[in-house]
Design an enzyme around this catalytic site. Sequence first.
Site, mmCIF file in Angstrom:
data_model
loop_
_atom_site.group_PDB
_atom_site.id
_atom_site.type_symbol
_atom_site.label_atom_id
_atom_site.label_comp_id
_atom_site.label_asym_id
_atom_site.label_seq_id
_atom_site.Cartn_x
_atom_site.Cartn_y
_atom_site.Cartn_z
ATOM 1 N N SER A 1 0.764 -1.211 -0.118
ATOM 2 C CA SER A 1 0.025 0.092 0.115
ATOM 3 C C SER A 1 0.803 1.341 0.001
ATOM 4 C CB SER A 1 -1.001 -0.026 1.292
ATOM 5 O OG SER A 1 -1.962 0.945 0.894
ATOM 6 N N GLU B 1 -9.306 -5.342 -4.168
ATOM 7 C CA GLU B 1 -8.597 -4.048 -3.668
ATOM 8 C C GLU B 1 -9.571 -2.870 -3.004
ATOM 9 O OE1 GLU B 1 -5.499 -3.582 -2.786
ATOM 10 O OE2 GLU B 1 -4.394 -5.067 -3.913
ATOM 11 N N HIS C 1 -7.953 -5.647 0.732
ATOM 12 C CA HIS C 1 -6.675 -4.676 0.566
ATOM 13 C C HIS C 1 -5.894 -5.171 2.017
ATOM 14 C CE1 HIS C 1 -3.772 -1.623 -0.465
ATOM 15 N NE2 HIS C 1 -4.085 -1.045 0.674
#
Length: 614
Positions: free
Chosen positions: A234, A365, A478
């Site tokens: 990330s 995601e 995610h």
Amino acid sequence: MRPPQCLLHTPSLASPLLLLLLWLLGGGVGAEGREDAELLVTVRGGRLRGIRLKTPGGPVSAFLGIPFAEPPMGPRRFLPPEPKQPWSGVVDATTFQSVCYQYVDTLYPGFEGTEMWNPNRELSEDCLYLNVWTPYPRPTSPTPVLVWIYGGGFYSGASSLDVYDGRFLVQAERTVLVSMNYRVGAFGFLALPGSREAPGNVGLLDQRLALQWVQENVAAFGGDPTSVTLFGESAGAASVGMHLLSPPSRGLFHRAVLQSGAPNGPWATVGMGEARRRATQLAHLVGCPPGGTGGNDTELVACLRTRPAQVLVNHEWHVLPQESVFRFSFVPVVDGDFLSDTPEALINAGDFHGLQVLVGVVKDEGSYFLVYGAPGFSKDNESLISRAEFLAGVRVGVPQVSDLAAEAVVLHYTDWLHPEDPARLREALSDVVGDHNVVCPVAQLAGRLAAQGARVYAYVFEHRASTLSWPLWMGVPHGYEIEFIFGIPLDPSRNYTAEEKIFAQRLMRYWANFARTGDPNEPRDPKAPQWPPYTAGAQQYVSLDLRPLEVRRGLRAQACAFWNRFLPKLLSATDTLDEAERQWKAEFHRWSSYMVHWKNQFDHYSKQDRCSDL
């Protein structure tokens, strides 16, 4: 020598101090020293004492909470980090140190899915510490090094989180693993470009200083400073990408892994003007005078340094220009220094020959972010949204675009056979947020790097952990590949399945192979399913789940053609139209003003003529 022997058999005299004295006199130093030698390391700053940790496969050595910078407190707030000065004595490196000051998620109190990302140590501005895990006993020959950068939107995160426990990966693959804390939020990324007092990007400079520390010291732990792989997820992955694009960082590592993030993501950077606006807005919110382009910046920063850290954290989210998901208040700034240009421009202009990169995304995601502000979404229900909620969700999922661009997003992502179906609308908005912010920036980066000489490997992680606490509709959210990369399923106190433990071992081997050779494939087993390189033409990637590797082509190719090709052209065209319209309106206004002025003059002239004729 009789008295000591007699004393040893006299319980009433066996005080802790006396026992310690007898242990020292009786050779305890030599006996314990043989065990402790693995846990005593000398680095440039001084001596460290680590701790031996257990895993099912055997012990590892851990050196936790190693100071690598002076505490960035008081007058050092907002400034680049300064290397830690040498110390005397032995630093106790047996436990994690404080977490950098940050926002703490309280949306779902006590819920494992959010608490696992919240700080697990006290908050402090004295937080620039790093951690090293190394095989026990220490490697006798230089061992490849993995350096982890955590994510958290540049506003949160900590190297001490349980999900980043390095012991399992290090024991299984006999690598050296390093992780560091870096400043987040306003403390790491508030910027008044042009000001020495708050230049911005100091969180990235924290990371760079830790990388320099690795180059100088990792050999003392058995690590090879000539074989360093930087990996992150990330915002951590975006950070990895920014180090790739920043020449002073580029020489500090040799391979890169970007998990679910890229420096070219629309959330990952801001321009200098927006960075200054956010900084001055925060100052206004906490009662500091506005800054200018000159000396007032010094006064503004001096005032901000007087404010308690928690006060700044409490106001951070109020500086965003509009309601949005997957946008963060204080992020890296294109400052002309750390980033000499936008990430997109640097990627397009870069020479990446010889670079080895591993990139990838998870299956869903976008879903994680929807429960943090998208209309109609919650972790506590099925989030079956209406058409109106979908349309509103597009505006918060893709902020700062024109109405026409938002309509194009709606057009592309609507299933026009079922335009009102709540489940399809829910999945569509998840795809909008995930594709826009993660999948398509990663795909764009992979294609550009491969086209410019890098060797790239790509994946989609598709396994939903059996222990996952988020609802089923969120799929594989995610961040939920990380536990497998770090081998957390091998922790016997957790309830993963036997298949998941094997899967984690596979993934650790892929990552370690890449760190060793730049190729995730197993060199000792050519019959194993092969992971092919990703090229701009073939666009091959692998699916990572409990099954053997499956090779696929085109990482959401249709969606990414929309985001990476069509939408930029649409925005450019509408920007041109908007500018033309502005120019036309300005010219029309000037012409109208001229005509009004001419008419007034003509009327005045006409009246004068009539008077003269009388």
